[in-house]
Design a protein around this motif. Sequence first.
Motif, PDB file in Angstrom:
ATOM      1  N   UNK A  74     -22.252  48.756  -8.713  1.00  0.00           N
ATOM      2  CA  UNK A  74     -20.812  48.543  -8.563  1.00  0.00           C
ATOM      3  C   UNK A  74     -20.030  49.864  -8.617  1.00  0.00           C
ATOM      4  N   UNK A  75     -20.739  50.964  -8.787  1.00  0.00           N
ATOM      5  CA  UNK A  75     -20.067  52.253  -8.847  1.00  0.00           C
ATOM      6  C   UNK A  75     -19.388  52.517 -10.173  1.00  0.00           C
ATOM      7  N   UNK A  76     -19.973  52.002 -11.250  1.00  0.00           N
ATOM      8  CA  UNK A  76     -19.450  52.223 -12.595  1.00  0.00           C
ATOM      9  C   UNK A  76     -20.491  52.970 -13.419  1.00  0.00           C
ATOM     10  N   UNK A  77     -20.025  53.793 -14.360  1.00  0.00           N
ATOM     11  CA  UNK A  77     -20.937  54.485 -15.260  1.00  0.00           C
ATOM     12  C   UNK A  77     -21.410  53.482 -16.291  1.00  0.00           C
ATOM     13  N   UNK A  78     -22.721  53.302 -16.402  1.00  0.00           N
ATOM     14  CA  UNK A  78     -23.259  52.171 -17.155  1.00  0.00           C
ATOM     15  C   UNK A  78     -23.929  52.555 -18.464  1.00  0.00           C
ATOM     16  N   UNK A  79     -23.857  53.814 -18.869  1.00  0.00           N
ATOM     17  CA  UNK A  79     -24.469  54.241 -20.129  1.00  0.00           C
ATOM     18  C   UNK A  79     -23.379  54.644 -21.122  1.00  0.00           C
ATOM     19  N   UNK A  80     -23.799  54.888 -22.357  1.00  0.00           N
ATOM     20  CA  UNK A  80     -22.864  55.397 -23.352  1.00  0.00           C
ATOM     21  C   UNK A  80     -22.448  56.815 -22.971  1.00  0.00           C
ATOM     22  N   UNK A  81     -21.226  57.166 -23.299  1.00  0.00           N
ATOM     23  CA  UNK A  81     -20.746  58.512 -23.031  1.00  0.00           C
ATOM     24  C   UNK A  81     -21.528  59.497 -23.892  1.00  0.00           C
ATOM     25  N   UNK A  82     -22.145  60.524 -23.290  1.00  0.00           N
ATOM     26  CA  UNK A  82     -22.937  61.475 -24.086  1.00  0.00           C
ATOM     27  C   UNK A  82     -22.055  62.361 -24.960  1.00  0.00           C
ATOM     28  N   UNK A  83     -22.676  63.030 -25.909  1.00  0.00           N
ATOM     29  CA  UNK A  83     -21.942  63.986 -26.730  1.00  0.00           C
ATOM     30  C   UNK A  83     -21.450  65.119 -25.844  1.00  0.00           C
ATOM     31  N   UNK A  84     -20.180  65.460 -25.994  1.00  0.00           N
ATOM     32  CA  UNK A  84     -19.628  66.522 -25.161  1.00  0.00           C
ATOM     33  C   UNK A  84     -18.418  67.120 -25.865  1.00  0.00           C
TER      34      UNK A  84
END
Length: 218
Positions: A74-84
């Motif tokens: 669907x064009x969505x980011x599907x993981x947890x946001x990484x440390x940044x």
Amino acid sequence: MKRIDKSVILSTAYKKWEENLEAHQCPHPAYNSSKGMFYHDIIMNLYHCQNGLCAYTERTLVLTGLENHCWNQEGRYSADLPSHFGELEHFDESLKSDKGWLWDNLFMVDGKINRNKNRRKIDSILKPDLPEYDPFALLSYDHEKHVFFANTQNTDLTEEHIQSINDMIDILGINYVKDWRRKEITSRIKAIEFNHEPAPLTEYPTAFEMTKRNLGLV
């Protein structure tokens, strides 16, 4: 500060939504940072385009989590946001109220740089995603002091251009990381001079390339 190609769209759901708003000349929903529907999608798409670096200083902001398989059909980011260590930044702050989610105005930058820039008056001469932006035409690098400054050898630049470039170097905080940049580049140059293979380049690519040119190592 290298040119950033933002044409690779992984967050297709967000981009379709944003383009629909623009096509119908609709005001964007109020910018509400991490509460925005596509906030994570935008961040990770920008990190992909920026190779995990701050758009202005080229300091590393994220090391992992840029893998394409984290994007669903669907064009969505599907993981947890990484440390940044980055913050979503509006290049032209005046667009934030009505066009807060405009792709062309967004970058990921170091948090300190974002707060330093804040609402200061900007000039698009150093906007890194413009097709005509060329750091090697606009900028020079002092490889001893490890600072950028306007390229006064470029005869196409007027005095007004040079002043605007130097002002934007300050506003964008490009020289804020000079001590970190010095350490990284000095180490890499020494490796080259001793015929050692340096580690893969991860940050400060523009300053490193300019240093090599200054020293005749290319």
